[in-house]
Write a protein that holds these residues in place. Structure first.
Motif, short mmCIF file in Angstrom:
data_model
loop_
_atom_site.label_atom_id
_atom_site.label_comp_id
_atom_site.label_asym_id
_atom_site.label_seq_id
_atom_site.Cartn_x
_atom_site.Cartn_y
_atom_site.Cartn_z
N LEU A 187 1.21 -7.56 42.03
CA LEU A 187 0.10 -6.66 42.30
C LEU A 187 -1.05 -7.36 42.99
O LEU A 187 -1.32 -8.53 42.74
N ILE A 188 -1.75 -6.61 43.83
CA ILE A 188 -3.09 -6.95 44.27
C ILE A 188 -4.01 -6.13 43.38
O ILE A 188 -3.66 -5.01 42.99
N ILE A 216 7.94 -13.03 31.76
CA ILE A 216 6.91 -12.30 32.48
C ILE A 216 7.38 -12.15 33.92
O ILE A 216 7.51 -13.14 34.64
N ASP A 217 7.65 -10.93 34.31
CA ASP A 217 8.12 -10.65 35.66
C ASP A 217 7.14 -9.75 36.42
O ASP A 217 7.49 -9.18 37.46
N MET A 218 5.93 -9.65 35.90
CA MET A 218 4.90 -8.85 36.55
C MET A 218 3.59 -9.64 36.53
O MET A 218 3.20 -10.16 35.48
N TRP A 219 2.94 -9.71 37.69
CA TRP A 219 1.74 -10.54 37.81
C TRP A 219 0.68 -9.87 38.67
O TRP A 219 1.01 -9.27 39.70
N ASP A 220 -0.58 -10.02 38.27
CA ASP A 220 -1.68 -9.80 39.19
C ASP A 220 -1.77 -11.09 40.01
O ASP A 220 -2.24 -12.12 39.50
N VAL A 221 -1.31 -11.04 41.24
CA VAL A 221 -1.20 -12.26 42.02
C VAL A 221 -2.57 -12.76 42.45
O VAL A 221 -2.89 -13.94 42.32
N GLY A 279 3.09 -8.06 56.34
CA GLY A 279 4.31 -8.36 55.59
C GLY A 279 4.10 -8.90 54.20
O GLY A 279 5.02 -9.49 53.61
N VAL A 280 2.92 -8.71 53.64
CA VAL A 280 2.67 -9.18 52.27
C VAL A 280 3.49 -8.33 51.30
O VAL A 280 3.43 -7.10 51.33
N PRO A 281 4.28 -8.95 50.41
CA PRO A 281 5.17 -8.21 49.51
C PRO A 281 4.45 -7.63 48.29
O PRO A 281 4.75 -7.95 47.14
N ILE A 282 3.48 -6.75 48.55
CA ILE A 282 2.77 -6.07 47.46
C ILE A 282 3.70 -5.02 46.87
O ILE A 282 4.19 -4.14 47.58
N LYS A 283 3.94 -5.09 45.57
CA LYS A 283 4.85 -4.14 44.91
C LYS A 283 4.10 -3.00 44.22
O LYS A 283 4.67 -1.95 43.95
N ALA A 284 2.83 -3.22 43.90
CA ALA A 284 2.02 -2.19 43.26
C ALA A 284 0.55 -2.47 43.53
O ALA A 284 0.15 -3.62 43.73
N GLY A 300 2.03 4.97 49.35
CA GLY A 300 3.37 5.21 48.81
C GLY A 300 3.84 4.19 47.80
O GLY A 300 5.02 4.17 47.43
N LEU A 301 2.95 3.33 47.35
CA LEU A 301 3.30 2.30 46.36
C LEU A 301 2.90 2.75 44.96
O LEU A 301 1.98 3.55 44.79
N PRO A 302 3.57 2.22 43.93
CA PRO A 302 3.13 2.50 42.56
C PRO A 302 1.68 2.07 42.37
O PRO A 302 1.25 1.06 42.93
N ILE A 303 0.94 2.84 41.59
CA ILE A 303 -0.46 2.55 41.32
C ILE A 303 -0.62 2.23 39.84
O ILE A 303 -0.14 2.97 38.97
N HIS A 304 -1.27 1.12 39.56
CA HIS A 304 -1.57 0.73 38.18
C HIS A 304 -3.07 0.77 37.97
O HIS A 304 -3.83 0.17 38.75
N PHE A 305 -3.51 1.46 36.94
CA PHE A 305 -4.90 1.34 36.50
C PHE A 305 -4.93 0.13 35.59
O PHE A 305 -4.58 0.21 34.41
#
Length: 425
Positions: free
Chosen positions: A223-224, A171-176, A244-249, A277-282
């Motif tokens: 993700l947030i 698992i390399d993707m998380w809702d942090v 500087g929070v490393p939000i990726k999506a 400008g970041l990827p958006i996830h529904f």
């Protein structure tokens, strides 16, 4: 016809044999195996499927119901096998539950093995897996309340390091962190996360948990996520990025129990979040095949559906609304890279008829509508002939592909415009 160029790529594919020599002048069949776009769903069913019926499919905790007989276990297995095959027949992206209260009800005894079994199974089926969530004020473990705020934060960060590190590569993707906007003014009940949010502030808390995740897996996608899509969420994201929070999506919840979103509403929301400008996830999408929840209910957790809420008319409306939403997001918004339908089957969250299959595992119109889009309309399959150098030009939806030549097969990924080498054997 929609312009889908943002979802497609073109590349010269060189087909070679096991000996490395070009397969020239060969008729080849090219078929898409998976999408780059994440068509997702809650994958909670994978827990009892991989661990047995004694495990809940909602939060990873042990099932405290009476033991099942051998006949009941076999019936459960058959039903769940059918359910999982239908899940895998539609989705390539699954969310697994890491709610701390269910994952580690007793301190120091997390249900890591259960979640690992489910995650490895999904990954083996070429499913991208996301963990949800690492930090959330709701569903937090009661035992955390025994500590002072400094210790609460330390244990929360330790929990993030443990889960992200342990599951790295699987698992390399998380809702942090989940649903921060409502904090620190959260008066429904006292909880450990709201306590530290009151003390440190929202941005500082978000930065701490994201930094912990990033340290544990520098290549991870973090993700947030929130249901509150008001300007307050925009302000929070802006403040976090400036800190500087490393939000990726960016995760947008779209539980539509109180009314299906109009296209205008969806476009308005997207305009406000695309500018980052970041990827958006529904991340959590729900459209119900049943009556709407009364508007006076402020918290959907207080809603409940009757078992017979669904009707054929409601089911068709659900299918039509889902198709319209997916078309808008996939066809018109390049920054949208994932859609997760929250419930796979009816009767899950709130007992709502919000799944794409019914309680008896039969397919609803919504399943068929999404299958038609994902597996047929937005799918690339073609026949071609390689040139003397073994090359063939492929243009199609971004994702993974299989090439078949003279009964031999090879795989490649279509994403950018660079040439691709495929060995068939």
């Amino acid at each position: 016809m929609a312009d889908l160029s943002h979802r497609k790529a073109e590349a010269k594919v060189k087909v070679v044999g096991k000996d490395g020599k070009p397969v020239g002048g060969a008729k080849v069949h090219i078929n898409q195996c998976n999408h780059e776009f994440l068509f997702g769903c809650g994958a909670f069913e994978a827990l009892p499927y991989t661990n047995g019926p004694e495990v809940h499919n909602g939060n990873g905790s042990l099932n405290e119901k009476k033991p099942l007989t051998d006949a009941e276990k076999e019936a459960f297995r058959v039903r769940l096998e059918d359910r999982m095959q239908k899940w895998l027949g539609l989705f390539n992206y699954g969310t697994l539950p890491f709610y701390w209260g269910g994952f580690e009800p007793e301190e120091g005894k997390p249900h890591t093995e259960q979640l690992m079994a489910a995650a490895k199974f999904l990954k083996s089926k070429d499913v991208t897996v996301k963990g949800h969530p690492l930090c959330w004020h709701t569903g937090c473990v009661p035992w955390l309340m025994n500590y002072d705020n400094e210790t609460i934060l330390r244990k929360q960060l330790e929990r993030i390091h443990r889960e992200v590190g342990t599951f790295k590569g699987i698992i390399d993707m998380w809702d942090v962190i989940n649903e921060v906007v409502i904090m620190p003014i959260y008066n429904k009940y006292d909880n450990a996360i709201t306590r530290i949010c009151k003390e440190r502030g929202r941005v500082a808390l978000v930065k701490a948990v994201f930094d912990a995740a990033q340290e544990s897996n520098p290549g991870g996608v973090f993700l947030i996520n929130d249901f509150n899509l008001s300007t307050n969420y925009e302000i929070l994201i802006d403040g976090c990025l400036n800190a500087g929070v490393p939000i990726k999506a960016i995760g947008l919840q779209s539980h539509q129990h109180q009314g299906v979103w109009t296209k205008d509403k969806m476009e308005e929301i997207l305009r406000r979040y695309e500018h980052f400008g970041l990827p958006i996830h529904f991340t959590e999408n729900t459209i119900v095949a049943g009556p709407l929840v009364a508007p006076e209910i402020d918290d959907l957790q207080d809603a409940h559906y009757e078992d017979d809420a669904a009707t054929p008319e409601y089911e068709q409306k659900q299918a039509d609304a889902l198709e319209a939403m997916y078309r808008t997001l996939f066809e018109q918004h390049p920054l949208v890279t994932a859609i997760t339908n929250w419930d796979f089957g009816d009767g899950a969250w709130l007992n709502a008829p919000s799944g794409v299959i019914r309680r008896d595992n039969s397919l609803k119109p919504s399943y068929k509508a999404l299958h038609r889009l994902i597996k047929e309309e937005w799918h690339t399959s073609c026949e071609a002939v390689t040139d003397a150098g073994g090359y063939v030009t492929v243009k199609g939806f971004k994702g993974s592909y299989e090439v078949t030549a003279d009964g031999k097969k090879g795989c490649f990924r279509l994403s950018g415009g660079s040439d691709v080498l495929v060995t068939v054997e």
